[in-house]
Design an enzyme around this catalytic site. Structure first.
Site, PDB file in Angstrom:
ATOM      1  N   SER A  42      -0.988  12.171 -29.291  1.00 12.68           N
ATOM      2  CA  SER A  42      -0.729  13.100 -30.389  1.00 12.68           C
ATOM      3  C   SER A  42      -1.623  13.481 -31.323  1.00 12.68           C
ATOM      4  CB  SER A  42       0.937  12.515 -31.080  1.00 12.68           C
ATOM      5  OG  SER A  42       1.361  13.988 -31.585  1.00 12.68           O
TER       6      SER A  42
ATOM      7  N   HIS B 148       4.424  19.264 -30.554  1.00 16.78           N
ATOM      8  CA  HIS B 148       4.331  19.596 -28.977  1.00 16.78           C
ATOM      9  C   HIS B 148       5.625  20.826 -27.972  1.00 16.78           C
ATOM     10  CE1 HIS B 148       1.572  17.327 -29.552  1.00 16.78           C
ATOM     11  NE2 HIS B 148       2.774  15.976 -30.143  1.00 16.78           N
TER      12      HIS B 148
END
Length: 302
Positions: free
Chosen positions: A84, A188
């Site tokens: 991430s 995401h």
């Protein structure tokens, strides 16, 4: 010696993290961006710690500083990946962008994501312990998206708060393990598409280079040049993180050990569960930079 670096994402930050980290120029610059004199004291406030802009700026700055302090003691890594927001530090560690650029990009990334979240509040829910088919049924039934895939039976779902509440209730009743992540945006997932576009504009202003070491993106793909690096950093904001593929690709490099750079032990724990024959440790396990380097060096080729 052949080792891989994994840079942590947000959600496990805590005031006592990285106890060996020295207050160098990167840490000072991070504190200036955050508007705090003492980042550990600031982290003691859970509301401050969980704010997306604070967390992304903090974790990127600390990861950059941690690797900068470790790098002179060990050889270059054989492979690098970031989880991430950890991709910013990972791309810097691989030589794609310099540390100053990565640190400056972190608050811009968070700001772009927060603008999306202001219009559509959301979050993330980690779910494990259910077969893949049941996980997919849960996701579709709740109206969520697959944010992160850590394995066939271990995923992170993203979406609106009410949908996450429903999914958590159903998953727990089915015997799953659930953890609501300390993240205030549906990272995401397609809810972040505008953030990805906005961040790509910011990335266009930053000098990029081809990686100096093997670098894997959150899409599970190897990043080979500056153009693919820019595209990968922007796209991952609104696309599924395929972390299971990242781990497999790193394992294929035949590394001897893995080091997680950042807070907690989430990535090293996942690695050890998946590849117990190749040891992984986290920087957070150690009390000094020298101890981290000694552990890495102890896994040198015989």
């Amino acid at each position: 010696m052949s080792f891989a670096l994994l840079f942590s994402g947000q959600g496990t930050q805590h005031p006592a993290m990285l106890p060996w980290l020295a207050d160098d120029a990167l840490v000072y610059g991070m504190c200036v961006r955050l508007g705090v004199a003492d980042w550990r004291r600031a982290l003691a406030d859970p509301h401050w710690a969980e704010r997306n802009d604070n967390a992304q700026t903090l974790l990127t700055g600390l990861a950059l500083a941690a690797w900068a302090q470790l790098a002179p003691m060990v050889p270059p890594p054989a492979a690098v990946a970031g989880y991430s927001v950890g991709e910013l530090a990972a791309f810097s560690g691989a030589g794609v962008i310099d540390a100053g650029a990565a640190a400056a990009l972190a608050p811009l990334r968070a700001e772009a994501m927060d603008r999306c979240a202001a219009r559509a509040p959301g979050g993330l829910l980690a779910v494990s312990g259910l077969p893949g088919q049941k996980l997919e049924q849960l996701r579709i039934g709740a109206g969520l998206e697959l944010a992160i895939r850590n394995g066939s039976a271990s995923v992170v779902l993203g979406g609106p708060i009410a949908a996450l509440d429903d999914a958590e209730r159903i998953a727990l009743a089915a015997g799953a393990q659930c953890t609501r992540l300390r993240v205030s945006v549906a990272s995401h997932t397609p809810w972040m598409r505008e953030a990805a576009v906005s961040f790509s504009l910011a990335l266009a202003q930053v000098p990029f280079q081809a990686p100096r070491v093997v670098l894997f993106s959150n899409a599970g793909d190897r990043v080979r040049d500056a153009g693919s690096a820019r595209a990968a950093l922007a796209a991952q904001i609104a696309q599924t993180v395929r972390w299971d593929e990242c781990m497999e690709n790193i394992m294929a490099r035949q590394v001897h050990c893995v080091l997680e750079v950042g807070p907690g032990q989430a990535l090293s724990r996942m690695w050890n569960q998946r590849h117990p024959g190749v040891p992984a440790r986290a920087c957070d396990d150690f009390r000094s930079a020298a101890a981290v380097a000694a552990w890495l060096n102890s896994h040198a080729d015989p």
